[in-house]
Design a protein around this motif. Structure first.
Motif, PDB file in Angstrom:
ATOM      1  N   VAL A 160      60.395  63.014 -40.039  1.00 50.87           N
ATOM      2  CA  VAL A 160      61.021  62.108 -39.062  1.00 50.87           C
ATOM      3  C   VAL A 160      61.807  62.886 -37.996  1.00 50.87           C
ATOM      4  O   VAL A 160      61.491  62.775 -36.808  1.00 50.87           O
ATOM      5  CB  VAL A 160      61.873  61.044 -39.766  1.00 50.87           C
ATOM      6  N   PHE A 211      48.962  66.091 -15.212  1.00 47.67           N
ATOM      7  CA  PHE A 211      50.283  66.377 -14.643  1.00 47.67           C
ATOM      8  C   PHE A 211      50.435  67.806 -14.159  1.00 47.67           C
ATOM      9  O   PHE A 211      51.545  68.265 -13.924  1.00 47.67           O
ATOM     10  CB  PHE A 211      51.379  66.049 -15.662  1.00 47.67           C
ATOM     11  N   TRP A 237      59.781  55.843 -31.995  1.00 46.62           N
ATOM     12  CA  TRP A 237      59.128  56.992 -32.619  1.00 46.62           C
ATOM     13  C   TRP A 237      59.960  57.641 -33.715  1.00 46.62           C
ATOM     14  O   TRP A 237      59.582  58.642 -34.284  1.00 46.62           O
ATOM     15  CB  TRP A 237      58.601  57.974 -31.594  1.00 46.62           C
ATOM     16  N   PRO A 250      57.258  57.011 -37.699  1.00 48.84           N
ATOM     17  CA  PRO A 250      57.062  58.038 -38.732  1.00 48.84           C
ATOM     18  C   PRO A 250      57.804  57.711 -40.023  1.00 48.84           C
ATOM     19  O   PRO A 250      57.291  57.973 -41.113  1.00 48.84           O
ATOM     20  CB  PRO A 250      57.631  59.298 -38.085  1.00 48.84           C
ATOM     21  N   GLU A 270      65.840  60.881 -18.397  1.00 50.98           N
ATOM     22  CA  GLU A 270      66.549  61.612 -19.431  1.00 50.98           C
ATOM     23  C   GLU A 270      66.326  61.079 -20.827  1.00 50.98           C
ATOM     24  O   GLU A 270      66.737  61.702 -21.804  1.00 50.98           O
ATOM     25  CB  GLU A 270      68.047  61.586 -19.135  1.00 50.98           C
ATOM     26  N   GLY A 271      65.705  59.937 -20.917  1.00 49.05           N
ATOM     27  CA  GLY A 271      65.514  59.388 -22.241  1.00 49.05           C
ATOM     28  C   GLY A 271      65.230  57.912 -22.139  1.00 49.05           C
ATOM     29  O   GLY A 271      65.205  57.344 -21.046  1.00 49.05           O
ATOM     30  N   GLU A 289      62.742  55.925 -28.202  1.00 46.53           N
ATOM     31  CA  GLU A 289      63.154  56.894 -29.216  1.00 46.53           C
ATOM     32  C   GLU A 289      63.306  56.229 -30.577  1.00 46.53           C
ATOM     33  O   GLU A 289      62.954  56.804 -31.606  1.00 46.53           O
ATOM     34  CB  GLU A 289      64.465  57.572 -28.791  1.00 46.53           C
ATOM     35  N   SER A 343      47.986  65.409 -20.399  1.00 42.88           N
ATOM     36  CA  SER A 343      49.047  65.924 -19.518  1.00 42.88           C
ATOM     37  C   SER A 343      48.590  67.207 -18.833  1.00 42.88           C
ATOM     38  O   SER A 343      48.876  67.432 -17.656  1.00 42.88           O
ATOM     39  CB  SER A 343      50.316  66.241 -20.311  1.00 42.88           C
ATOM     40  N   ILE A 394      53.176  73.249 -29.652  1.00 44.24           N
ATOM     41  CA  ILE A 394      53.243  71.851 -30.116  1.00 44.24           C
ATOM     42  C   ILE A 394      51.944  71.495 -30.820  1.00 44.24           C
ATOM     43  O   ILE A 394      51.932  70.957 -31.933  1.00 44.24           O
ATOM     44  CB  ILE A 394      53.459  70.892 -28.925  1.00 44.24           C
ATOM     45  N   PHE A 413      63.770  65.274 -22.544  1.00 44.47           N
ATOM     46  CA  PHE A 413      63.788  63.854 -22.901  1.00 44.47           C
ATOM     47  C   PHE A 413      64.571  63.696 -24.201  1.00 44.47           C
ATOM     48  O   PHE A 413      64.205  64.256 -25.224  1.00 44.47           O
ATOM     49  CB  PHE A 413      62.351  63.367 -23.074  1.00 44.47           C
ATOM     50  N   GLY A 414      65.652  62.962 -24.179  1.00 46.69           N
ATOM     51  CA  GLY A 414      66.406  62.701 -25.406  1.00 46.69           C
ATOM     52  C   GLY A 414      67.173  63.909 -25.911  1.00 46.69           C
ATOM     53  O   GLY A 414      66.964  64.363 -27.036  1.00 46.69           O
ATOM     54  N   LEU A 448      56.818  65.828 -25.920  1.00 49.89           N
ATOM     55  CA  LEU A 448      55.680  65.229 -25.221  1.00 49.89           C
ATOM     56  C   LEU A 448      56.174  64.373 -24.065  1.00 49.89           C
ATOM     57  O   LEU A 448      55.614  64.411 -22.959  1.00 49.89           O
ATOM     58  CB  LEU A 448      54.843  64.386 -26.185  1.00 49.89           C
ATOM     59  N   ALA A 449      57.250  63.633 -24.298  1.00 57.73           N
ATOM     60  CA  ALA A 449      57.777  62.787 -23.234  1.00 57.73           C
ATOM     61  C   ALA A 449      58.368  63.628 -22.110  1.00 57.73           C
ATOM     62  O   ALA A 449      58.378  63.204 -20.953  1.00 57.73           O
ATOM     63  CB  ALA A 449      58.833  61.850 -23.807  1.00 57.73           C
ATOM     64  N   VAL A 481      59.041  66.489 -31.604  1.00 55.24           N
ATOM     65  CA  VAL A 481      57.697  66.594 -31.032  1.00 55.24           C
ATOM     66  C   VAL A 481      57.486  65.524 -29.968  1.00 55.24           C
ATOM     67  O   VAL A 481      57.031  65.806 -28.855  1.00 55.24           O
ATOM     68  CB  VAL A 481      56.636  66.483 -32.144  1.00 55.24           C
ATOM     69  N   PHE A 482      57.850  64.272 -30.299  1.00 56.30           N
ATOM     70  CA  PHE A 482      57.615  63.209 -29.319  1.00 56.30           C
ATOM     71  C   PHE A 482      58.509  63.384 -28.092  1.00 56.30           C
ATOM     72  O   PHE A 482      58.102  63.082 -26.969  1.00 56.30           O
ATOM     73  CB  PHE A 482      57.816  61.840 -29.971  1.00 56.30           C
ATOM     74  N   SER A 483      59.721  63.873 -28.298  1.00 55.43           N
ATOM     75  CA  SER A 483      60.582  64.105 -27.131  1.00 55.43           C
ATOM     76  C   SER A 483      59.985  65.183 -26.232  1.00 55.43           C
ATOM     77  O   SER A 483      60.064  65.082 -25.010  1.00 55.43           O
ATOM     78  CB  SER A 483      61.982  64.525 -27.581  1.00 55.43           C
ATOM     79  N   ILE A 542      60.732  63.415 -34.089  1.00 50.40           N
ATOM     80  CA  ILE A 542      61.587  63.106 -32.934  1.00 50.40           C
ATOM     81  C   ILE A 542      61.487  64.223 -31.908  1.00 50.40           C
ATOM     82  O   ILE A 542      61.325  63.991 -30.710  1.00 50.40           O
ATOM     83  CB  ILE A 542      63.046  62.919 -33.393  1.00 50.40           C
ATOM     84  N   ILE A 585      57.101  66.476 -21.110  1.00 51.71           N
ATOM     85  CA  ILE A 585      55.949  66.922 -20.325  1.00 51.71           C
ATOM     86  C   ILE A 585      55.381  65.774 -19.493  1.00 51.71           C
ATOM     87  O   ILE A 585      54.978  65.945 -18.356  1.00 51.71           O
ATOM     88  CB  ILE A 585      54.852  67.439 -21.283  1.00 51.71           C
ATOM     89  N   TRP A 586      55.385  64.587 -20.111  1.00 46.83           N
ATOM     90  CA  TRP A 586      54.720  63.424 -19.519  1.00 46.83           C
ATOM     91  C   TRP A 586      55.256  63.127 -18.126  1.00 46.83           C
ATOM     92  O   TRP A 586      56.462  62.955 -17.957  1.00 46.83           O
ATOM     93  CB  TRP A 586      54.915  62.218 -20.431  1.00 46.83           C
TER      94      TRP A 586
END
Ligand code: HEA
Ligand code: HEA
Ligand code: CUA
Ligand SMILES: [Cu+2]
Lengths: 559, 364, 206
Positions: free
Chosen positions: A333, B70, B93, B97, B84-85, B90, B66, A364, A287-288, A343-344, A339-341, A337, A346-347
């Motif tokens: 920051v 999942f 997040w 922070p 993909e994103g 993005e 998850s 993680i 993701f990202g 998680l996304a 860490v959240f990517s 980015i 996996i999601w």
């Protein structure tokens, strides 16, 4: 250099790996220039040092089981944690994360046949064992006892022979790391397969590029500091000795100018490993991609301008403390980015919860705890309270063990089939994971409270009021020690007796999975060309590529 | 039952917030706060714990959810959805922070300036050397912070020289003083006066000297030398900290304050004890084998008790007695050190071996 | 490979033939390697310079009382020699790119001589200075910085002599293959630039 390539190509069978000759193992203890051999040499060597470092840690924890200093002398205690930390950092995480995985994976991931400078690569590796043995030998002369930071003036008066050995050994290991860094940068910039622009590189390469830049810029400054320190120690100059007009604070600046970036040298490659592992086992694209790729560089740039956060109670001017505090916090920051990517990623996936994935998710989970305590200690007023306490010890183990070590384990499980040609036992892997996770938290979670309540670090004697939590922590350390046994057994067993691994056991898309397990000499039979971006899971093309088998290695046979 | 997603999210959000705020106030991780400075630091910590708990729950919650939700079904060999994103997500997040970090940074800045962290610059500029502080007669105690940091100053050599006999007897005078170089990132560490007290001198000045492996406290205006720190509560104390041999750090967990003691430099720590009691003074910088036992007490007492203590000490340890001691024995620091280290259970041989004299000798 | 890499189609392997024929898939990255390595070298010097500047800033008197004046004449001449040698060595590079190996040898020999003069001058200065390594902080930084730089000059000299030695073999260096020449030249320029900074810091700024 690659001139040696043609001759070797002739003697190597077209599809390596299938017929292992009896002599095979010898190349692992020889001056090999094959990046895969070197990678494995790095991995095995550094893991042995991990066991030694862990053994020292177990002694440290055993001493700390009681408030009195009873197991070892206070002097030896200082030697134990100093060598423990030096081994863990310079002989385990740095060589394993950059040396082992960098060497093994980068040429495979970018579709090259070897690193840019194979001989240099071998030289860099062969500096590690002597450096490590030298360091361990210091125990015979009075181990260096001034911490892995080796602050003068203490380091100038305390166990001087041991200290001199420490300096020499760190200089050797640092040089090795610089040579490795040069190699990675040139390889990644110049040897990518056709069609693979920087933005199509697997994320591990981005991470290694960022980490190598840090190595290149920061490690030499440590060398400079150590050169001056050794003059003070051996010749008697006074660069850092206040009695002769020198300034110990200058050493701290030079040391942390390296050692802060060093923590990112130790974590960035692991971030890269995680970015490779998660998409494969979640069966989803990362993701990202760009955000993850570029944030590595953001971290490495910011990592260069935060070093004085280790010096908030020593000589830094107030406005600079604020500057360093804010820079340090901003690192949350780009890290967030990532860490959240993850998680996304996996999601919503189809998670294959094997050992590699478990360790990646554990990474993680644990790293975030260490990251949050990191942001806390970045706050100057709070750091004034917890600096040099067990709160810091807790932070550093959450990021280094919960982060780097968990990530390295994930990497080992993930690429084990590729490296050895055998599958690893999943049941033992899961047992290893559960024991590690439990032991780790029992060992290091209580340290937060200890530090906040007033237990300072680097002490063999402590106030009896801290006894209970220390016992808990020591028990955790023992569980951790035990947790390594299933792993060691599993690896040794699987190498010889494991089920034969297919070329692409996980259905990965990066080049290494399109060649045989283990890959042949020179990795590929054809020069790979990028057909598909590395994380296109869920597309038709991906399915076809995965179905095609090791076409990069066996093309000759088919054609 | 079918609850719409937005409501679930809302409920989870409220739950997270409540738990985070509750834990932020009730973590019980810190010892009592016994200085005025501690209060601000504790509030800052509570805020960070609150935010940290929230982040912790979000990340761990997502992972655990998850993990169960999942996981691949045994017969399912298909891939997950091709995603993909998501640019807005993005940005979100990245921004959140960034905002959180900004809040923590601004708040830290605020607390830091409230406990006096930013004061020294203004303070040292605003004062001519001829303030009342000089009248204390302790050059060592105060001159350092009075010197404008950018001025390459010819007085530097005097800066460290303690003019009061008690401190002079305890400090190693042979270490040449370093001067500040803020433009190079090197200054003497300080926590100065709080904004309320800016421009005023502290009620009491005490000089602390760290040596392997003990703290010595000298009271320049009364000539007292002590192994324990006595302070009256409610009064602002200025502690001038230095070291004779290697680095040490003065730390009182209940005060939440810590300063390094650096040979050749004199750091300044201004604070106001607020709770009567006995607390540990801990050395928080590795200083050798016995670093762990380099401990003493700070006794925060009422003004009356403090005055009584001062009087007792002055009788027992008058400056005159001290001067004769110096005259009689040039190695006075050792002499002063001896009784204290015995309390700590270190034998004299160890002290002798690790004494600064040894440092000088072995460094050449 | 004999077939160019314009398609993903299968290329023949085992490929002794392919490897034998030119092997253009492995271009030479060594110059980039040298440059990247020099970044690391530059950082050591940068670290040491910053340390020097800090020592200078935190010491109340600089150079510490009693430091004798540094003689400027000899180091000044030395500096001029070293800087000019950078221009001399560049001629060698130009020569080799014209396939003029004789020219290469000539210019390299001159550079080597200039480097050697520099080193001898440096040693001469060491033996005639009135302070020793341990005299004071300035003296210590002076010797360590110039000494560390001197080692680099020495290494550069060895590189140059190595190239000279190899250039005796016919066709070792040519228009197309001259990595050694270029590497030695880049290294020499680097050593030169470092000296200029060093000279300013230690002799002029003091
Ligand atoms: C792998 C190693 C590693 C890593 C990655 C880090 C990461 C960080 N470290 Fe750590 N650190 C060490 C290893 C590491 N550290 C070591 C070894 C020491 C001790 C050295 C010694 O003295 O011996 C140390 C000490 C140390 C100190 C000095 C403490 C002291 O001695 O007083 C500080 C102070 O600022 C600090 C801060 C940070 C910060 C802010 C991060 C950040 O990079 C963390 C960023 C990550 C996150 C924040 C989590 C993920 C992000 C999100 C989920 C987004 C949302 C988060 C927020 C808005 C907060 N570290
Ligand atoms: C990557 C880095 C890393 C890793 C993995 C670890 C792992 C561990 N560390 Fe370490 N540690 C540091 C880096 C690391 N540490 C650093 C940088 C410091 C600061 C030092 C300083 O202050 O200067 C430190 C300090 C430190 C301290 C503080 C000492 C003090 O301040 O007084 C403690 C105390 O508990 C500790 C404990 C442990 C434990 C129990 C482990 C365990 O997780 C180890 C688990 C591994 C094993 C247990 C190996 C298992 C195998 C066996 C036991 C089998 C027997 C072995 C043989 C036959 C050879 N560490
Ligand atoms: Cu003094 Cu530790
Ligand atoms: Cu850091």
């Amino acid at each position: 250099m690659t001139q040696t390539v043609p001759e070797q190509a002739i003697v190597t069978p077209a599809h390596g790996g299938s017929t292992e000759s009896k002599r095979e193992w010898r190349k692992y203890i020889s001056f090999s220039t094959d990046h895969k051999v070197i990678g494995i040499q790095y991995l095995v060597t550094s893991f042995i040092f991990y066991l030694i470092g862990g053994f020292l840690a177990t002694l440290v924890r055993t001493e700390l089981a009681t408030p009195a200093s009873d197991l070892v002398s206070p002097d030896l205690y200082n030697g134990l944690f100093t060598v423990h930390a030096t081994v863990m950092i310079f002989l385990w995480i740095v060589p394993a994360a950059t040396g082992a995985f960098g060497n093994y994976l980068i040429p495979l991931l970018i579709g090259a046949r070897d690193m840019a400078f194979p001989k240099l690569n071998a030289v860099a590796f062969w500096m590690i064992p002597p450096g490590g043995i030298l360091l361990m030998s210091s125990f015979f002369f009075g181990a260096p006892g001034s911490g892995w930071t080796s602050y003068p003036p203490l380091s100038l008066v305390d166990n001087q022979v041991g200290e001199a050995i420490w300096i020499l050994s760190v200089l050797i290991l640092g040089t090795s790391s610089i040579l490795g860094g040069v190699n990675f940068i040139v390889t990644i910039l110049k040897m990518r397969a056709p069609g693979m622009g920087l933005n199509q590189m697997p994320l591990f390469c981005w991470a290694m590029l960022a980490a190598s830049c840090l190595i290149l810029v920061s490690t030499p400054v440590l060398a400079g500091a150590l050169i001056l320190l050794s003059f003070d120690l051996i010749v008697g100059t006074s660069f850092f000795n206040p009695t002769g007009g020198g300034d110990p604070i200058v050493y701290q600046h030079m040391f942390w100018f390296y050692s802060h970036p060093a923590v990112y040298i130790m974590i960035l490659p692991v971030f890269g490993l995680i970015s490779e592992i998660l998409p494969v086992h979640s069966r989803k694209p990362i993701f990202g991609y760009k955000a993850i790729a570029y944030s590595s560089f953001a971290i490495s740039f910011l990592g260069l301008i935060v070093w004085a956060h280790h010096m908030f109670t020593s000589g830094t001017p107030p406005w600079l403390r604020m500057f360093f505090m804010i820079n340090t916090m901003i690192i949350a920051v780009p890290t967030g980015i990532k860490v959240f990517s993850w998680l996304a990623t996996i999601w919503g996936g189809k998670l294959r919860l094997n050992s590699a994935m478990l360790f990646a998710m554990g990474f993680i989970s644990m790293f975030v705890i260490g990251g949050i305590s990191g942001v806390m200690v970045a706050s100057v007023p709070f750091d004034i309270h917890v600096h040099d306490t067990y709160f810091i010890v807790a932070h550093l183990h959450y990021v280094l063990f919960g982060g780097s070590v968990f990530g390295l384990y994930a990497g080992i499980y993930h690429w084990f089939p590729k490296m050895s040609g055998r599958m690893i036992n999943e049941k033992l892997g899961k047992a290893h994971f559960i024991l590690t996770l439990i032991g780790f938290n029992i060992c290091f979670l209580p340290m937060h409270k200890l530090g906040l309540e007033g237990m300072n670090r680097r002490i063999a004697d402590y106030d009896p009021k801290f006894a209970v939590l220390n016992v808990v922590s020591t028990i955790g350390a023992y569980i951790l020690a035990v947790s390594t046994f299933p792993f060691i057994f599993n690896v040794l067993y699987s190498i010889f007796k494991g089920e034969k691994a297919p070329s692409n056991p996980w259905g990965g898309l990066t080049f290494e999975w399109q060649t045989t397990s283990p890959p042949p000499h020179e990795n590929f039979a054809v020069d790979p060309v990028l057909l598909i971006a590395p994380y296109e899971y869920g597309t038709e093309e991906a399915k076809e590529i995965i179905k095609a088998g090791p076409f990069l290695a066996t093309a000759a046979a088919e054609g | 039952m079918n609850i719409p997603g937005s409501i679930t999210t809302l409920l989870i959000g409220i739950g997270l917030t409540v738990i985070s705020f509750w834990y932020g106030q009730n973590h019980g991780l810190l010892p009592v706060a016994a200085s005025e400075e501690a209060v601000g630091i504790d509030n800052l910590f509570n805020l960070m714990v609150t935010i940290g708990t929230g982040l912790f729950l979000i990340v761990q919650g997502t992972l655990i959810y998850s993990f169960f939700k999942f996981r691949r079904q045994p017969d399912d060999d298909t891939d997950g959805p091709y995603v993909e994103g998501n640019i807005p997500l993005e940005i979100l997040w990245t921004a959140i922070p960034a905002v959180i970090v900004l809040i923590i940074a601004v708040y830290s800045f605020e607390v830091y300036s409230r406990i006096g962290g930013l004061d020294p610059m203004a303070h040292s500029m605003a004062h001519a050397p001829a303030t009342q502080q000089v009248a204390y007669g302790s050059g060592a105690a105060i001159a350092a912070p009075l010197v404008p940091p950018t001025d390459s100053n010819p007085h530097a050599a005097m800066v460290m020289a303690a003019t009061d006999p008690a401190t002079a007897a305890v400090r190693d005078e042979t270490i040449p003083p370093a001067q500040d170089a803020p433009e190079m990132g090197v200054t003497t560490p300080r926590i100065g006066a709080t904004p309320d007290n800016a421009g005023q001198s502290a009620a009491y000045q005490i000089n602390a000297t760290g040596l392997q492996f003990a703290w010595l406290f000298t009271y320049p205006d009364t000539g007292i030398v002590a192994g324990e720190l006595h302070v009256p509560v409610g009064k602002e104390i200025l502690l001038n900290i230095s070291a004779n041999d290697v680095l040490h750090a003065f730390w009182v967990p209940e005060f939440r304050l810590k300063q390094d003691a650096i040979p050749g430099r004199q750091s300044e720590l201004r604070f106001t004890p607020s709770k009567i009691g006995e607390y540990d003074v801990i050395c928080a910088e590795l200083c050798g084998a016995y670093h762990g036992v380099m401990k003493t007490k700070v006794i925060a007492q009422t003004q009356a008790d403090f005055d009584t203590w001062v009087q007792e000490q002055q009788v027992a340890n008058s400056p005159d007695a001290l001067k004769t001691a110096i005259a009689a024995n040039p190695t006075t620091p050792d002499q002063f050190l001896a009784p204290f280290v015995q309390d700590l259970g270190i034998n004299a041989a160890v002290v002798e071996q690790l004494h600064p004299a040894h440092l000088h000798a072995s460094a050449h | 490979m004999q077939s160019s890499i314009d398609s993903t189609s299968v290329v023949n392997y085992p490929a002794e033939v392919a490897h034998g024929s030119g092997h253009h898939a492995h271009p030479d990255h060594r110059i980039l390697g040298v440059i990247v390595f020099l970044i690391a070298e530059a950082m050591i010097f940068l670290g040491l310079f910053t340390a020097y500047l800090t020592f200078r800033a935190v010491s109340p008197v600089w150079p510490p009382a009693g430091t004798p004046e540094l003689e400027l004449l000899l180091p000044g001449v030395n500096t001029i020699i070293l800087i000019s040698s950078s221009f001399v060595i560049h001629n060698a590079d130009v020569a080799v790119k014209k396939n003029d190996v004789k020219g290469l040898q000539l210019w390299f020999a001159i550079t080597a001589a200039m480097g050697a003069i520099f080193l001898v001058g440096q040693l001469y200065e060491y033996f005639h200075l009135e302070f020793g390594l341990k005299t004071n902080l300035f003296a210590s930084t002076f010797y360590v910085l110039t000494g560390f730089h001197g080692l680099h000059v020495l290494f550069g000299l060895v590189l140059i002599l190595g190239v000279l030695w190899r250039s005796r073999q016919p066709n070792h260096y040519s228009e197309t293959s001259h990595f050694g020449v270029e590497a030695a030249e880049i290294y020499w320029h680097f050593v030169d630039v470092v000296w200029i900074v060093l000279f300013i810091l230690l002799y002029l700024l003091k």
